[in-house]
Design an enzyme around this catalytic site. Structure first.
Site, PDB file in Angstrom:
ATOM      1  N   GLY A 250       0.950   3.034   2.623  1.00 30.26           N
ATOM      2  CA  GLY A 250       1.724   4.092   2.103  1.00 30.26           C
ATOM      3  C   GLY A 250       2.909   3.981   2.807  1.00 30.26           C
ATOM      4  O   GLY A 250       4.070   4.693   2.662  1.00 30.26           O
TER       5      GLY A 250
ATOM      6  N   CYS B 187      -4.807   2.842 -31.043  1.00 26.33           N
ATOM      7  CA  CYS B 187      -3.745   1.923 -31.049  1.00 26.33           C
ATOM      8  C   CYS B 187      -3.965   1.592 -32.586  1.00 26.33           C
ATOM      9  O   CYS B 187      -4.911   1.101 -33.040  1.00 26.33           O
ATOM     10  CB  CYS B 187      -3.944   0.639 -30.311  1.00 26.33           C
ATOM     11  SG  CYS B 187      -3.041  -0.920 -30.685  1.00 26.33           S
TER      12      CYS B 187
ATOM     13  N   CYS C 271      -5.090  -2.832 -32.444  1.00 17.23           N
ATOM     14  CA  CYS C 271      -6.435  -3.159 -31.808  1.00 17.23           C
ATOM     15  C   CYS C 271      -7.295  -1.847 -31.895  1.00 17.23           C
ATOM     16  O   CYS C 271      -8.691  -2.149 -31.792  1.00 17.23           O
ATOM     17  CB  CYS C 271      -6.360  -3.648 -30.555  1.00 17.23           C
ATOM     18  SG  CYS C 271      -5.983  -2.598 -29.297  1.00 17.23           S
TER      19      CYS C 271
ATOM     20  N   CYS D 159      -0.506  -0.533 -28.482  1.00 18.72           N
ATOM     21  CA  CYS D 159      -0.761  -0.650 -26.868  1.00 18.72           C
ATOM     22  C   CYS D 159       0.564  -1.034 -26.145  1.00 18.72           C
ATOM     23  O   CYS D 159       1.156  -1.973 -26.785  1.00 18.72           O
ATOM     24  CB  CYS D 159      -1.761  -1.713 -26.656  1.00 18.72           C
ATOM     25  SG  CYS D 159      -3.324  -1.055 -27.050  1.00 18.72           S
TER      26      CYS D 159
ATOM     27  N   CYS E  22      -3.795  -5.868 -25.673  1.00 18.24           N
ATOM     28  CA  CYS E  22      -3.882  -5.179 -27.241  1.00 18.24           C
ATOM     29  C   CYS E  22      -4.523  -6.801 -28.078  1.00 18.24           C
ATOM     30  O   CYS E  22      -5.042  -6.755 -28.883  1.00 18.24           O
ATOM     31  CB  CYS E  22      -2.707  -4.988 -27.534  1.00 18.24           C
ATOM     32  SG  CYS E  22      -2.592  -4.191 -29.433  1.00 18.24           S
TER      33      CYS E  22
END
Lengths: 286, 296, 364
Positions: free
Chosen positions: B45, B254, B257, B279, B285
């Site tokens: 970080g 979606c 899909c 998606c 997808c």
């Protein structure tokens, strides 16, 4: 400290009756001092800031530093808060755990931790002590969040409580300080500092720059808070009326040096040094 | 399994051939970047400064991610680039073509096949595995920047772990809007120490960073910073106990899909403003749509 | 299947083809040569070399051509090329006192040893469009200028103030100067890093900052002590040889400003100085750079920092036009995902407000 602890601390402080006798008179042996200043001098290049200052501050005591502008009182306040080190001398602070810190050699990390937990610093100009783009609630809540409080509801509750203590209407909580009057900004700054129950508060001309009527109201409020919270405070002011109302003990400064010290009433009612006499008489005339 | 895409050099016709080192950067430069990466991995970080170079793409278009990829890419690595979750957006195509040209590495659009995935704004829906490396393109690496414009001050705040101001921002959101109003680039606390910008990912992707088996590297080219999340590191999105972090969700699946667990893009399909949701991860997808067809 | 985002690859190819076509323009007009740009648009070439940090007239001219005359784009091309070049080492510091000056003026003295030399300047031209230039000249142009009026070196004007003790000499550090192209910028930056940053900085930004400082946002009251332009020799000491070898000659523009004085009881009064240097003929840049350099030294002289030109972090982080142009323009890239996130959020917030209003209305 969590908000709950803070609230508890505040309520226990509130029931403690405040009177002058509560101040220990016995010196270091009676109760550990909060702040201990020895032989402190500061120079800006060749120019004198202040010379050979020494005093002790005990818990629950309000110490006033008075003098005209240029007398070195703001230099002294900045030295006490560790903003820069003195040229000579030592300043020690005893923290909540009883650990003694040498302010001169304080690391930036410890200094900032003290500033957001055990200390408060109220600036003369509230703009220097507030986040002007953050709401009043956020300003008060910042110290709580910095100390790990992660509950929005509690933070907001504490902020509302503090707004009412400093006599700001609850419905102003989401307004930014920009929308506040000068007196309200100063009261908000005080709330922002006191919310974490600091052990020591530095105040630099807290009533400077305010109208006389607003000053009176703020002073009244400050006096109440000092009593309720049993605050320890170093107060810098050029206004002897402010000093008389708030401070237990006074240090009178002139040209960087202490010319007189003593209990406030004593110094103001029976000034010994010619300069103090001049200061006292000038307010009487004013 | 779809074959790896074999990019052609889209500029070869109008540009003279100049021979560059493998993956464009010279080896000395790659070593200095890898040193910064190692430092970043060692302090999860923390924003490690690095001697960023000018790249042949503009700053702000992924030069940080490109330099990180160039520094870690090996000859046998398989490389995937996505932008907005898709392999086929112009910037993804352009970066993939760049590495196909200067490194000659095999590229793919399949998440599971890739060793290194460079991304802008998304993490693939398919869970990452050990051994994979995510490379994020970062425009503004400093999560404290919006509260404090000075770099000198923000570095001090990180050093002293002075992060109260981040919660002030969240507090202000709730006070004004009734909820935390940050929907992307949602700040996280890494390994209980450093507050970090996850790059402009939608907050939907934040939970994928927590305890992720893959190594995650973040490159900010213009600001010359690299930071990292080593595998299996705690990544916590900042929040309040009574306003816990939550991700976006959609009412509809979606439209292609049928996925109900993916991040959806909204597409306006006609002048009347009819909308469909599909998606954003085109690889995910497409694979699901194929599976749906083969198992009716 | 909806495929709005497919076909990126073909779209890019088409864009490149269109760009090449626009670059060429009307094919009935003859194509501009890199040599023509180098010789006839030499100030554009100089700016590209200066901000591109690479002294190569031919490559800079090529970059100008490739960029269709967009100088910031040309600078970017040169920088991207520069980054791939191996580094053999550093030359000796060039000695601008040994410059073969072609232009040299001082605004602080009426006359100086070596004299004032105007050289090729726009300064005293009347800005009237010259229609004669619209038609190509017949045959070789006549030169009327006394080009041989001065060749040789002349002393630095500021050296006279230095000898008198009125101006502290420029001090070189003991350590080798930093290099921004190898190490990231860290603050506070030393003067070496600041000067390198300013030398690569966008001319427009430096001009605006210098102007703002003159108008009072951090005034430092500059005088042009000396502005000189000409050729200096560059020497390099290869590792195998122990002595410096002449490797070439570069054109430089250098500006040394004399600024408001400092001093007090404990320190005798003396002037302060700013420094500007750029590749090629780059007068506006060198002058602006000297003013901004001096403004950034406010800390050295205990001056209050009031203007953007005095703020080191502000100036150094925003001066590079390759960084700035890329970042400003990157918002053209798709941001569907983030926009979708905000869209969903704003809808949710509105739904919440509507619901609360509805509840409030039904309570009444």
């Amino acid at each position: 400290m969590t908000a709950a602890q803070a609230a508890e601390h505040i309520s226990s402080a509130t029931v403690t009756p405040f009177h002058l006798n509560a101040i220990p008179a016995g010196g270091p042996d009676a109760e550990p001092t909060l702040l201990s200043v020895r032989g402190v001098s500061h120079y800006y290049g060749n120019r004198l800031g202040c010379r050979d200052i020494g005093f002790e501050l005990w818990p629950g005591e309000v110490l006033g530093i008075v003098g005209e502008s240029g007398s070195g009182k703001s230099t002294l306040l900045n030295l006490l808060a560790g903003r820069f080190p003195p040229s000579i001398g030592s300043i020690h602070y005893r923290d909540g755990q009883g650990i003694l810190h040498d302010i001169n050699s304080l690391s930036e990390a410890v200094r900032r931790r003290l500033l957001r937990t055990e200390w408060g610093f109220v600036h003369q100009n509230p703009r220097d002590g507030l986040r002007m783009r953050v709401s009043a609630g956020g300003n008060i809540g910042e110290r709580l969040m910095a100390c790990g409080n992660r509950h929005y509801g509690n933070i907001r509750h504490t902020a509302l409580d503090w707004l009412s203590r400093v006599e700001i209407a609850a419905d102003r909580i989401d307004d930014r300080p920009m929308a506040y009057s000068g007196g309200m900004q100063q009261r908000l700054q005080i709330a922002r500092n006191l919310v974490s129950s600091p052990r020591l508060v530095f105040m630099d001309e807290p009533t400077g720059g305010l109208d006389v009527s607003v000053q009176a109201r703020l002073l009244d409020l400050l006096r109440q808070l000092v009593r309720q919270l049993n605050l320890s405070m170093v107060l810098v002011t050029h206004d002897l009326a402010v000093a008389r109302l708030l401070a237990h003990r006074l240090i009178v400064m002139r040209r960087g040096e202490v010319v007189e010290t003593g209990l406030s009433d004593q110094v103001l009612d029976d000034p010994q040094h010619a300069y103090t006499q001049l200061l006292v008489s000038s307010i009487l005339q004013g | 399994m779809p074959p790896a895409t074999n990019e052609t050099d889209s500029q070869s016709t109008d540009q003279k051939v100049v021979s560059y080192n493998f993956a464009y950067l010279d080896e000395q430069t790659k070593r200095t970047i890898r040193r910064s990466i190692l430092k970043a991995v060692a302090i999860p970080g923390y924003q490690a400064p690095f001697g960023g170079r000018e790249m042949p793409m503009p700053y702000g278009w992924g030069t940080g991610g490109i330099q990180v990829s160039a520094a870690i890419l090996g000859k046998n690595d398989v490389f995937k680039v996505i932008d907005q979750g898709s392999d086929d957006t112009t910037n993804a195509v352009s970066i993939r073509a760049f590495f196909a040209r200067v490194a000659g590495v095999r590229t793919t659009t399949t998440t599971a096949e890739a060793d290194i995935i460079q991304t802008r704004h998304r993490i693939p829906e398919q869970p990452l595995r050990e051994g994979q490396i995510m490379v994020y393109q970062v425009p503004i690496p400093e999560p404290l920047r919006w509260m404090e414009p000075s770099e000198v001050e923000t570095r001090t705040m990180h050093a002293l772990e002075e992060y109260g101001v981040m919660h002030v921002k969240l507090y202000e959101d709730i006070a004004r809007h009734g909820d935390i109003a940050t929907s992307f680039d949602y700040p996280v606390l890494v390994n209980q120490r450093y507050v970090m910008s996850p790059s402009p990912l939608p907050k939907f992707d934040n939970p994928k960073m927590d305890q992720c088996p893959a190594l995650q590297l973040f490159g900010a080219g213009r600001e010359k910073r690299i930071y990292a999340i080593p595998p299996y590191t705690a990544v916590k999105s900042l929040d309040f106990e009574d306003y816990p972090f939550a991700v976006q969700h959609w009412d509809k699946p979606c439209a292609i899909c049928g996925a109900t667990d993916s991040y959806l893009d909204e597409i306006i399909t006609d002048d009347a403003g009819t909308r469909m949701f599909v998606c954003s991860d085109t690889d995910y997808c497409g694979r699901r749509a194929n599976e749906n067809r083969s198992t009716p | 299947m909806y495929v709005a985002v497919k076909g990126g690859e073909r779209a890019i190819k088409n864009a490149h083809a269109l760009l090449a076509e626009k670059r060429r323009g009307d094919t009935a007009v003859s194509e501009v040569g890199v040599d023509q740009i180098r010789e006839q648009l030499s100030l554009a070439v100089d700016r590209v070399m200066a901000e591109g940090s690479l002294y190569d007239r031919d490559l800079a001219a090529l970059a100008v051509k490739q960029a269709r005359g967009d100088l910031v784009e040309a600078i970017f091309l040169l920088r991207a090329y520069r980054t791939t070049l191996p580094r053999f080492g550093s030359s000796q510091p060039v000695d601008t006192a040994q410059m073969q000056v072609r232009r040299r003026i001082s605004a602080t003295y009426k006359d100086v040893p070596g004299g004032q030399l105007l050289g090729p300047t726009f300064d005293y031209t009347h800005r009237l469009l010259d229609t004669n230039l619209a038609m190509p000249a017949e045959g070789p142009a006549e030169t009327s200028a006394e080009t041989a009026s001065f060749t040789g070196t002349c002393p630095k004007v500021l050296s006279f103030l230095e000898k008198e003790g009125l101006l502290p000499p420029e001090e070189g550090g003991d350590s080798p100067p930093g290099d921004l192209t190898r190490q990231p910028l860290e603050l506070p930056a030393g003067r070496d890093i600041r000067l390198q940053n300013l030398a690569r900085a966008d001319e427009g930004l430096l001009l605006a900052l210098a102007y703002s400082s003159q108008r009072g946002f951090g005034a430092t009251h500059p005088f042009v002590g000396e502005l000189r332009m000409g050729e200096v020799e560059v020497f390099f000491t290869p590792e195998e040889l122990a002595f410096p070898v002449l490797v070439g000659e570069v054109t430089l523009t250098e500006c040394e400003s004399v600024n408001q004085f400092t001093g007090g009881k404990d320190r005798p009064a003396s002037f302060t100085r700013g420094y500007g240097l750029a590749f090629g003929e780059n007068e506006r840049k060198a002058l602006s750079m000297a003013i901004v350099d001096r403004a950034l030294r406010s800390g050295d002289f205990d001056e209050e920092v009031r203007g953007p030109a005095q703020n080191e972090e502000f100036v150094l982080y925003h001066s590079d036009n390759v960084e700035a142009s890329g970042f400003v323009q990157h918002i053209k890239l798709p941001h569907y995902v983030d926009f979708q996130a905000d869209l969903a959020l704003v809808r949710a917030l509105r739904a919440r407000t509507d619901k609360e209003r509805g509840n409030a209305a039904s309570d009444e």
